[in-house]
Enzyme design. Structure first.
Site, PDB file in Angstrom:
ATOM      1  N   TRP A  94       0.830  -1.215   0.000  1.00 20.60           N
ATOM      2  CA  TRP A  94       0.000   0.000   0.000  1.00 20.60           C
ATOM      3  C   TRP A  94       0.854   1.250   0.000  1.00 20.60           C
ATOM      4  O   TRP A  94       0.520   2.234  -0.665  1.00 20.60           O
ATOM      5  CB  TRP A  94      -0.973  -0.015   1.180  1.00 20.60           C
ATOM      6  CG  TRP A  94      -2.001  -1.097   1.072  1.00 20.60           C
ATOM      7  CD1 TRP A  94      -2.208  -2.129   1.946  1.00 20.60           C
ATOM      8  CD2 TRP A  94      -2.967  -1.287   0.003  1.00 20.60           C
ATOM      9  NE1 TRP A  94      -3.227  -2.920   1.495  1.00 20.60           N
ATOM     10  CE2 TRP A  94      -3.716  -2.444   0.328  1.00 20.60           C
ATOM     11  CE3 TRP A  94      -3.267  -0.590  -1.169  1.00 20.60           C
ATOM     12  CZ2 TRP A  94      -4.742  -2.920  -0.497  1.00 20.60           C
ATOM     13  CZ3 TRP A  94      -4.290  -1.065  -1.990  1.00 20.60           C
ATOM     14  CH2 TRP A  94      -5.011  -2.207  -1.651  1.00 20.60           C
ATOM     15  N   ASP A 152      -1.808   6.683   6.203  1.00 24.06           N
ATOM     16  CA  ASP A 152      -2.821   5.749   5.725  1.00 24.06           C
ATOM     17  C   ASP A 152      -3.087   4.792   6.889  1.00 24.06           C
ATOM     18  O   ASP A 152      -2.264   3.942   7.187  1.00 24.06           O
ATOM     19  CB  ASP A 152      -2.304   4.988   4.501  1.00 24.06           C
ATOM     20  CG  ASP A 152      -3.264   3.890   4.046  1.00 24.06           C
ATOM     21  OD1 ASP A 152      -4.338   3.730   4.651  1.00 24.06           O
ATOM     22  OD2 ASP A 152      -2.923   3.195   3.056  1.00 24.06           O
ATOM     23  N   LYS A 188     -12.174  -2.131   6.680  1.00 20.80           N
ATOM     24  CA  LYS A 188     -11.395  -3.003   7.551  1.00 20.80           C
ATOM     25  C   LYS A 188     -11.962  -2.955   8.967  1.00 20.80           C
ATOM     26  O   LYS A 188     -12.447  -3.945   9.473  1.00 20.80           O
ATOM     27  CB  LYS A 188      -9.930  -2.567   7.579  1.00 20.80           C
ATOM     28  CG  LYS A 188      -9.017  -2.940   6.410  1.00 20.80           C
ATOM     29  CD  LYS A 188      -9.591  -2.912   5.056  1.00 20.80           C
ATOM     30  CE  LYS A 188      -8.692  -3.344   3.926  1.00 20.80           C
ATOM     31  NZ  LYS A 188      -7.775  -2.350   3.400  1.00 20.80           N
TER      32      LYS A 188
HETATM   33  C1  PLP Z   1      -7.213  -1.897   2.105  1.00 27.73           C
HETATM   34  C2  PLP Z   1      -6.163  -0.867   2.169  1.00 27.73           C
HETATM   35  C3  PLP Z   1      -6.040   0.125   1.193  1.00 27.73           C
HETATM   36  C4  PLP Z   1      -6.930   0.181  -0.035  1.00 27.73           C
HETATM   37  O1  PLP Z   1      -8.181   0.598   0.326  1.00 27.73           O
HETATM   38  P1  PLP Z   1      -9.303   0.842  -0.786  1.00 27.73           P
HETATM   39  O2  PLP Z   1     -10.408   1.381   0.065  1.00 27.73           O
HETATM   40  O3  PLP Z   1      -9.618  -0.496  -1.386  1.00 27.73           O
HETATM   41  O4  PLP Z   1      -8.798   1.795  -1.766  1.00 27.73           O
HETATM   42  C5  PLP Z   1      -5.056   1.074   1.345  1.00 27.73           C
HETATM   43  N1  PLP Z   1      -4.238   1.048   2.400  1.00 27.73           N
HETATM   44  C6  PLP Z   1      -4.315   0.113   3.362  1.00 27.73           C
HETATM   45  C7  PLP Z   1      -3.365   0.149   4.505  1.00 27.73           C
HETATM   46  C8  PLP Z   1      -5.289  -0.876   3.267  1.00 27.73           C
HETATM   47  O5  PLP Z   1      -5.371  -1.810   4.226  1.00 27.73           O
END
Ligand code: PLP
Length: 367
Positions: free
Chosen positions: A104, A174, A198
């Site tokens: 990511w 993030d 999540k």
């Molecule tokens: C799942 C995830 C993403 C991607 O998220 P989307 O909502 O599918 O764009 C980005 N960063 C992390 C750390 C993730 O776990």
């Protein structure tokens, strides 16, 4: 419900507390006695405005978001934020620093590079992304505008257990896979973004928290005409996340999840439960050489636990037998392989106990 729910260890969209799922179910035909169903009500209605306000208030309370910070509910996932944060915070030719700790963060770097210069100042790529850096392992560039990190590496099963040192620069994180699951000092960050699917709710809604500095940088870019309307934080902030039609369903579920958190010990409660769940699993993994955990001990994630079976040929057997026992979503991400158990807020300690019991039994039969 006629079918029984499995023990869901999926990485996302992920398990939600059953009481939340049932509350959502009850609301589908009629939201708060309005006569309008949850997916059938105008985002401009007072009933829905109450939902938005409630969700934002709860988030402020649970995560201790400072009063002068802005909360947004946008679409496009965390993946859009890879680009959107850079677009709002950087001017052309400006630089930001990135800590590369997995797939990511790689994507975040790629997207930010479309806007300015994304400096990769630390990477664990050569070691298969088994760790996150200590503060002494990297230095922030003098001319960078901010530092970006990924607080929990969903694919790799690593996580920061400290706030990365940014040498006084603003910090962007993030936090998709550990927001509201671990301690976070919101006031120490300038942008926090997280796809909801999540720890917070369904896919299709992204939580974004902006400091006054972040919003003022966005304002400068907005005034320069650099920002397409839909990618302009200031537009969404000025309209309370209702510039266009938001994910009304997702925002409602978010409100339910934060209500559930408030009723279950707040963030402290979630932290304690996640610690207990992950300790149980790591203890099992450390007990025997039959298992081979992926992450370096000091970087282990409490949200996503990743491991291999030392005899890798047993992994497909493990996954198949687990599924037959009602344990689902355990297949590791293809970048790491093996097995991954995601222990988000909606995952119960009961589920982890069932998993650990299955692991012991599996080892006995195959070890
Ligand atoms: C799942 C995830 C993403 C991607 O998220 P989307 O909502 O599918 O764009 C980005 N960063 C992390 C750390 C993730 O776990």
């Amino acid at each position: 419900m006629s079918h029984s729910r499995i023990h869901n260890f999926g990485a996302g969209p992920a398990v939600l507390p059953l009481s939340v799922v049932e509350e959502v179910q009850a609301t589908l035909p009629n939201l708060s006695g309005s006569g309008f169903g949850l997916c059938e009500i105008s985002h401009r209605s007072p009933t829905f405005q109450t939902v938005v306000d409630s969700a934002m208030d709860r988030i402020r309370r649970v995560l201790s978001v400072p009063d002068d910070y802005t909360i947004l509910f946008l679409q496009g996932g965390a993946s859009l934020q890879f680009y959107m944060t850079a677009l709002n915070l950087l001017k052309p030719n400006e630089k930001a620093d990135f800590l590369e700790t997995g797939g990511w963060s790689k994507k975040a770097i790629r997207e930010a590079n479309r806007v300015g210069q994304a400096n990769n100042i630390w990477s664990d790529s050569e070691n298969g992304f088994r760790s996150v850096p200590n503060n002494s392992e990297y230095s922030v560039s003098e001319d960078s505008v901010y530092l970006h990190y990924t607080s929990n590496n969903t694919l790799m099963g690593t996580q920061y257990h400290h706030l990365p040192d940014s040498a006084g620069k603003p910090i962007v994180v993030d936090a998709s896979s550990d927001i509201a699951g671990v301690a976070i000092d919101v006031s120490a960050h300038d942008v926090i973004y997280a796809g909801a699917q999540k720890n917070l709710g369904p896919s299709g809604v992204t939580l974004i928290i902006l400091s006054p500095w972040a919003l003022s940088r966005a304002k400068e870019n907005s005034d320069l005409g650099n920002l397409p309307t839909m990618l302009d934080y200031t537009i969404h902030a000025s309209k309370g996340s209702l510039f266009n039609t938001p994910n009304t369903f997702g925002i409602f579920v978010l409100d339910c999840v934060f209500k559930w958190l408030e009723e279950n010990g707040g963030l402290e409660g979630a932290i304690a439960r996640n610690r207990a769940k992950s300790s149980l699993l790591y203890e099992e993994l450390d007990r025997s050489n039959f298992w081979s955990p992926h992450a370096k001990k000091s970087s282990r994630s409490v949200m996503n636990v990743t491991w291999r079976i030392s005899d890798q040929s047993l992994e497909s057997v493990f996954l198949k037998e687990a599924e037959e026992m009602g344990l689902g979503g355990l297949k590791g991400h293809r970048e790491v392989g093996g097995i991954r158990a995601s222990l988000y807020n909606g995952c119960t300690i009961d589920s982890v106990e069932v998993l650990v019991k299955f692991m012991r039994d599996f080892e006995k039969r195959h070890g």
